[in-house]
Design a protein around this motif. Structure first.
Motif, PDB file in Angstrom:
ATOM      1  N   GLU A   1       0.753  -1.267   0.011  1.00  0.00           N
ATOM      2  CA  GLU A   1       0.069  -0.046  -0.080  1.00  0.00           C
ATOM      3  C   GLU A   1       0.879   1.287   0.121  1.00  0.00           C
ATOM      4  O   GLU A   1       0.570   2.239  -0.569  1.00  0.00           O
ATOM      5  CB  GLU A   1      -1.107   0.176   1.317  1.00  0.00           C
ATOM      6  CG  GLU A   1      -2.020  -1.104   1.141  1.00  0.00           C
ATOM      7  CD  GLU A   1      -2.842  -0.852   2.331  1.00  0.00           C
ATOM      8  OE1 GLU A   1      -2.711  -0.400   3.357  1.00  0.00           O
ATOM      9  OE2 GLU A   1      -3.813  -1.754   2.463  1.00  0.00           O
TER      10      GLU A   1
ATOM     11  N   GLN B   1       2.299   1.669  -3.449  1.00  0.00           N
ATOM     12  CA  GLN B   1       1.462   2.126  -4.463  1.00  0.00           C
ATOM     13  C   GLN B   1       0.661   3.618  -4.237  1.00  0.00           C
ATOM     14  O   GLN B   1       0.480   4.515  -5.187  1.00  0.00           O
ATOM     15  CB  GLN B   1       0.037   1.244  -4.276  1.00  0.00           C
ATOM     16  CG  GLN B   1       0.476  -0.204  -4.766  1.00  0.00           C
ATOM     17  CD  GLN B   1      -0.586  -1.225  -4.592  1.00  0.00           C
ATOM     18  OE1 GLN B   1      -1.506  -1.078  -3.811  1.00  0.00           O
ATOM     19  NE2 GLN B   1      -0.400  -2.644  -4.851  1.00  0.00           N
ATOM     20  N   SER B   2       0.977   4.182  -3.129  1.00  0.00           N
ATOM     21  CA  SER B   2       0.371   5.368  -2.835  1.00  0.00           C
ATOM     22  C   SER B   2       1.680   6.341  -3.108  1.00  0.00           C
ATOM     23  O   SER B   2       1.283   7.482  -3.309  1.00  0.00           O
ATOM     24  CB  SER B   2      -0.011   5.616  -1.154  1.00  0.00           C
ATOM     25  OG  SER B   2       1.043   5.356  -0.332  1.00  0.00           O
TER      26      SER B   2
ATOM     27  N   ILE C   1      -1.566   9.781 -12.774  1.00  0.00           N
ATOM     28  CA  ILE C   1      -2.135   9.054 -11.627  1.00  0.00           C
ATOM     29  C   ILE C   1      -3.439   9.649 -11.216  1.00  0.00           C
ATOM     30  O   ILE C   1      -3.570  11.097 -11.222  1.00  0.00           O
ATOM     31  CB  ILE C   1      -1.236   9.232 -10.361  1.00  0.00           C
ATOM     32  CG1 ILE C   1       0.244   8.248 -10.748  1.00  0.00           C
ATOM     33  CG2 ILE C   1      -1.902   8.861  -9.079  1.00  0.00           C
ATOM     34  CD1 ILE C   1       1.304   8.456  -9.474  1.00  0.00           C
ATOM     35  N   GLU C   2      -4.508   9.053 -11.210  1.00  0.00           N
ATOM     36  CA  GLU C   2      -5.702   9.435 -10.478  1.00  0.00           C
ATOM     37  C   GLU C   2      -6.078   8.725  -9.263  1.00  0.00           C
ATOM     38  O   GLU C   2      -5.007   8.149  -8.409  1.00  0.00           O
ATOM     39  CB  GLU C   2      -6.941   9.258 -11.564  1.00  0.00           C
ATOM     40  CG  GLU C   2      -6.411   9.895 -12.692  1.00  0.00           C
ATOM     41  CD  GLU C   2      -7.546   9.594 -14.073  1.00  0.00           C
ATOM     42  OE1 GLU C   2      -8.869   8.844 -13.514  1.00  0.00           O
ATOM     43  OE2 GLU C   2      -7.534   9.944 -15.036  1.00  0.00           O
ATOM     44  N   ASP C   3      -7.212   9.058  -8.433  1.00  0.00           N
ATOM     45  CA  ASP C   3      -7.472   8.393  -7.353  1.00  0.00           C
ATOM     46  C   ASP C   3      -7.111   7.038  -7.074  1.00  0.00           C
ATOM     47  O   ASP C   3      -6.188   6.796  -6.247  1.00  0.00           O
ATOM     48  CB  ASP C   3      -8.693   8.746  -7.119  1.00  0.00           C
ATOM     49  CG  ASP C   3      -9.476  10.202  -6.854  1.00  0.00           C
ATOM     50  OD1 ASP C   3      -8.490  11.012  -6.445  1.00  0.00           O
ATOM     51  OD2 ASP C   3     -10.294  10.724  -7.171  1.00  0.00           O
ATOM     52  N   ASP C   4      -7.852   6.124  -7.865  1.00  0.00           N
ATOM     53  CA  ASP C   4      -7.549   4.905  -7.841  1.00  0.00           C
ATOM     54  C   ASP C   4      -6.979   4.060  -9.024  1.00  0.00           C
ATOM     55  O   ASP C   4      -6.835   2.984  -9.267  1.00  0.00           O
ATOM     56  CB  ASP C   4      -8.775   4.297  -7.487  1.00  0.00           C
ATOM     57  CG  ASP C   4     -10.036   4.396  -8.055  1.00  0.00           C
ATOM     58  OD1 ASP C   4      -9.784   5.336  -9.194  1.00  0.00           O
ATOM     59  OD2 ASP C   4     -10.839   3.500  -8.000  1.00  0.00           O
ATOM     60  N   THR C   5      -6.603   4.913  -9.969  1.00  0.00           N
ATOM     61  CA  THR C   5      -5.963   4.461 -11.270  1.00  0.00           C
ATOM     62  C   THR C   5      -4.559   4.915 -11.692  1.00  0.00           C
ATOM     63  O   THR C   5      -4.279   6.068 -11.193  1.00  0.00           O
ATOM     64  CB  THR C   5      -6.912   4.732 -12.273  1.00  0.00           C
ATOM     65  OG1 THR C   5      -7.083   5.767 -12.518  1.00  0.00           O
ATOM     66  CG2 THR C   5      -8.238   3.751 -12.269  1.00  0.00           C
TER      67      THR C   5
ATOM     68  N   ARG D   1      -4.649   1.820 -18.634  1.00  0.00           N
ATOM     69  CA  ARG D   1      -5.099   2.386 -17.439  1.00  0.00           C
ATOM     70  C   ARG D   1      -5.255   1.155 -16.395  1.00  0.00           C
ATOM     71  O   ARG D   1      -5.754   0.156 -16.995  1.00  0.00           O
ATOM     72  CB  ARG D   1      -6.350   3.198 -17.586  1.00  0.00           C
ATOM     73  CG  ARG D   1      -6.975   3.683 -16.256  1.00  0.00           C
ATOM     74  CD  ARG D   1      -8.383   4.329 -16.489  1.00  0.00           C
ATOM     75  NE  ARG D   1      -8.124   5.592 -17.244  1.00  0.00           N
ATOM     76  CZ  ARG D   1      -7.774   6.691 -17.239  1.00  0.00           C
ATOM     77  NH1 ARG D   1      -7.341   7.134 -15.970  1.00  0.00           N
ATOM     78  NH2 ARG D   1      -7.791   7.482 -18.285  1.00  0.00           N
TER      79      ARG D   1
ATOM     80  N   ALA E   1      -5.497  -0.272 -12.067  1.00  0.00           N
ATOM     81  CA  ALA E   1      -5.869   0.021 -10.927  1.00  0.00           C
ATOM     82  C   ALA E   1      -4.760  -0.076  -9.981  1.00  0.00           C
ATOM     83  O   ALA E   1      -3.717  -0.777 -10.362  1.00  0.00           O
ATOM     84  CB  ALA E   1      -7.093  -1.005 -10.220  1.00  0.00           C
ATOM     85  N   ARG E   2      -4.779   0.923  -9.110  1.00  0.00           N
ATOM     86  CA  ARG E   2      -3.448   1.068  -8.281  1.00  0.00           C
ATOM     87  C   ARG E   2      -2.818  -0.419  -7.709  1.00  0.00           C
ATOM     88  O   ARG E   2      -1.659  -0.719  -7.485  1.00  0.00           O
ATOM     89  CB  ARG E   2      -3.514   2.129  -7.205  1.00  0.00           C
ATOM     90  CG  ARG E   2      -3.148   3.375  -7.634  1.00  0.00           C
ATOM     91  CD  ARG E   2      -3.305   3.993  -6.229  1.00  0.00           C
ATOM     92  NE  ARG E   2      -3.330   5.526  -6.569  1.00  0.00           N
ATOM     93  CZ  ARG E   2      -2.369   6.515  -6.516  1.00  0.00           C
ATOM     94  NH1 ARG E   2      -1.109   6.122  -5.778  1.00  0.00           N
ATOM     95  NH2 ARG E   2      -2.493   7.725  -6.845  1.00  0.00           N
ATOM     96  N   PRO E   3      -3.837  -1.279  -7.200  1.00  0.00           N
ATOM     97  CA  PRO E   3      -3.467  -2.491  -6.442  1.00  0.00           C
ATOM     98  C   PRO E   3      -2.742  -3.558  -7.511  1.00  0.00           C
ATOM     99  O   PRO E   3      -2.180  -4.544  -7.271  1.00  0.00           O
ATOM    100  CB  PRO E   3      -4.726  -3.275  -5.998  1.00  0.00           C
ATOM    101  CG  PRO E   3      -5.502  -1.959  -5.740  1.00  0.00           C
ATOM    102  CD  PRO E   3      -5.074  -1.183  -6.797  1.00  0.00           C
TER     103      PRO E   3
END
Length: 118
Positions: A48, A51-52, A73-77, A89, A91-93
């Motif tokens: 985490e 990824q952040s 980078i966007e909120d969760d992508t 595109r 997802a962050r995970p």
């Protein structure tokens, strides 16, 4: 008289024996916590954190094994450039690891008139 002492001794020993299974179960849960749960929580926190802290210019690997460079980078992508002009595109995970971090721009060197010797 010898027989009553043996019966009392057996009764006293039986009480301590019933505590042993509870102790073994508690010990088993303790071992499971330190061998399985705690390391998994540590790996999750590290993932985490990685990824952040993603930023544009970082070279990353996705969980599918795709190498690319983060372009946005966007909120969760995360937008990743996998080839020149080809952006995907994710997802962050889905980011497994960072191969190389982007170089932070260094501050330009400026010379003061007072510090320059003539």
């Amino acid at each position: 008289m010898g027989r009553s002492v043996t019966v009392l001794y057996a009764a006293a020993g039986g009480g301590a024996g019933s505590f042993t299974p509870i102790l073994m179960i508690a010990l088993l849960f303790g071992v499971m916590y330190f061998m399985m749960i705690r390391p998994q929580q540590k790996r999750r926190r590290e993932a985490e954190s990685m990824q952040s802290n993603l930023g544009p210019g970082d070279e990353v690997v996705t969980i599918g094994g795709l190498y690319g460079t983060v372009t946005g980078i966007e909120d969760d992508t995360v937008l990743i450039e996998v080839a020149p002009g080809v952006q995907t595109r994710y997802a962050r995970p889905a980011i497994a690891r960072v191969v190389t971090r982007a170089e932070l721009p260094s501050e330009p060197v400026t010379e003061d008139a007072d510090t320059v010797k003539e």
